[in-house]
Write an enzyme that holds these catalytic residues in place. Structure first.
Site, PDB file in Angstrom:
ATOM      1  N   GLN A   1       3.223   8.914  -3.920  1.00  0.00           N
ATOM      2  CA  GLN A   1       2.176   7.968  -3.559  1.00  0.00           C
ATOM      3  C   GLN A   1       0.776   8.525  -3.740  1.00  0.00           C
ATOM      4  OE1 GLN A   1       3.749   7.999   0.625  1.00  0.00           O
ATOM      5  NE2 GLN A   1       1.577   8.009   1.188  1.00  0.00           N
TER       6      GLN A   1
ATOM      7  N   CYS B   1       2.606   4.346   1.857  1.00  0.00           N
ATOM      8  CA  CYS B   1       4.037   4.582   2.074  1.00  0.00           C
ATOM      9  C   CYS B   1       4.793   3.274   2.294  1.00  0.00           C
ATOM     10  CB  CYS B   1       4.244   5.516   3.256  1.00  0.00           C
ATOM     11  SG  CYS B   1       3.508   4.938   4.819  1.00  0.00           S
TER      12      CYS B   1
ATOM     13  N   HIS C   1       4.779   6.600   9.403  1.00  0.00           N
ATOM     14  CA  HIS C   1       5.168   6.745   7.993  1.00  0.00           C
ATOM     15  C   HIS C   1       6.376   5.866   7.681  1.00  0.00           C
ATOM     16  CE1 HIS C   1       5.392   8.545   4.082  1.00  0.00           C
ATOM     17  NE2 HIS C   1       6.517   9.190   4.305  1.00  0.00           N
TER      18      HIS C   1
ATOM     19  N   ASN D   1      11.931   9.603   0.480  1.00  0.00           N
ATOM     20  CA  ASN D   1      10.515   9.639   0.806  1.00  0.00           C
ATOM     21  C   ASN D   1       9.682   9.298  -0.423  1.00  0.00           C
ATOM     22  OD1 ASN D   1       8.218  10.012   2.321  1.00  0.00           O
ATOM     23  ND2 ASN D   1       8.551  12.183   2.737  1.00  0.00           N
TER      24      ASN D   1
END
Length: 425
Positions: A224, A230, A371, A392
């Site tokens: 990102q 996120c 997150h 992630n």
């Protein structure tokens, strides 16, 4: 000079040992917490031999003199090995020995070399005024990683840490730069309908292990960048997986479209947002473009949605009961990957490398979630410890190829089941 002569004497008797000694001497000067591939020696008079990996982790005692960690255990054969014939060994040892004089001898020299290696490895550039601060932060993080892994080696911790592109950031800087869940402050200009309720399937035996990558339902890990997007990556990744389950086609979708176009639904682009608001936007638009037609830029921009490039649709979304890990397990096992919010503000998460992330400092209150990520599976380690398998958006250089194993059934660790949801397609 003494070392050079010694190596030349040894080479006549045991060339493998000579090279091993030289490499062991050199190893501590390399970038910490990384390891070299073993050397494969091939000779006509003996079978191929694999030298052990040379560990490059080291500590410092109060006097400032280096304490070498020595040689790690014998490692597996790796793909990028140096193959030496016995005819080349003498020249190799001479070159290694000639470089010994350049090995840093003081703590300051070692830190300076590690700092230079870090900047080169991750293409870091700073102003003159900024570099001194970033170097000090790097040195502090470096020592914290070494200290933490020492505790792991003694069985005090369940995961390992490693320096990565974020080693020049303080933990709060790291969180403010990357973690954008639940930061939305705009008054929503579109009323978001209530989500569908999750009803677990009755009389279904769920598997002990699940990994949706094995089903071909997960795209590659993305990065990102310096954008708190996120939530856009997590929601796009969930739509990728659920669309694949419906159509059999796995397509990279556009988180940039979510950043640019969902602001009227409560999200704030690179300042943060929610996965559920992203789902509602894609439902209303309708549709989400593919990555190639609407590529990621890592910054806010004007909405450039192209109806002809739509690759995924959303008809709604389901929210799981807050804090219910069992419901999360059922959903991941029977429905597909699920977006969740976690506390990712701890230094342990910033430098996570491998193992099960169980951090005593991790928070689990709803208001402390910061997150957005995607749970793509779960499992149990041989020692009985359970984990969630999480994708992630920090890039593949973080964690285990961009993934983290987070403690499962451990009191809703890091709040992983607080804000779980998945799209309907």
């Amino acid at each position: 000079m003494f070392l050079v002569l010694t190596l030349k004497r040894i080479i006549g008797m045991n060339p493998i040992l000579a090279i091993l000694i030289a490499l062991s001497t050199l190893a501590s000067a390399q970038f910490p917490l990384l390891s070299q591939s073993p050397l494969k020696l091939v000779g006509s008079q003996s079978s191929s031999q694999i030298l052990p990996n040379i560990g490059t982790r080291f500590e410092f005692n109060p006097s400032g003199r280096r304490k070498e960690a020595g040689i790690a255990g014998f490692g597996p054969f790796q793909s990028r090995n140096l193959t030496l014939t016995f005819n080349d060994q003498l020249n190799t040892v001479n070159k290694i020995a000639a470089g010994v004089k350049n090995i840093p001898q003081t703590l300051e020299q070692v830190l300076a070399q590690d700092w230079g290696n870090f900047k080169g490895a991750f293409k870091k550039a700073y102003t003159a005024a900024e570099e001194a601060l970033r170097k000090e932060i790097f040195i502090d993080n470096r020592q914290a990683v070494i200290d933490f892994n020492t505790k792991y080696s003694s069985g005090e911790e369940t995961f390992t840490m490693q320096l990565n592109p974020f080693a020049d950031l303080l933990p709060h800087e790291f969180s403010l730069k990357l973690n954008g869940f639940n930061r939305s402050s705009l008054t929503k200009r579109v009323k978001i309908p209530s989500p569908s309720a999750f009803v677990p399937s009755a009389n279904v035996n769920i598997p002990e292990k699940m990994d949706w990558r094995d089903q071909g339902a997960v795209t590659t890990v993305k990065f990102q960048g310096d954008c708190m997007g996120c939530y856009a990556f997590a929601s796009a990744a969930a739509l990728e997986s659920h669309t694949y389950r419906k159509t059999g086609k796995l397509v990279d979708l556009s988180p940039q479209q979510i950043l640019d176009c969902s602001k009227g639904y409560g999200n704030e682009g690179c300042k943060g947002g929610l996965m559920t608001d992203a789902y509602e936007y894609v439902k209303t638009q309708p549709g989400l473009d593919n990555w190639d037609s609407y590529p990621y830029e890592g910054k806010d921009g004007e909405c450039r949605f192209k109806e002809e490039s739509v690759q995924a649709y959303c008809t709604g979304y389901v929210e799981l009961p807050e804090g219910d890990e069992k419901a999360l397990e059922y959903a991941v096992a029977t429905i597909g990957p699920v977006t969740v919010a976690i506390d990712a503000s701890q230094r342990g998460f910033q430098f996570y490398k491998d193992g099960i992330y169980l951090d005593r400092n991790c928070k689990n209150k709803q208001e402390e979630m910061n997150h957005g990520v995607l749970v793509i599976g779960y499992g149990t380690e041989p020692d009985g410890k359970k984990y969630w398998l999480v994708k992630n958006s920090y890039g593949p250089q973080w964690g285990n190829g961009g993934y983290v194993k987070m403690a499962k059934d451990a009191g809703n660790h890091c709040g992983i089941a607080n804000s779980a949801s998945y799209p309907l397609v």
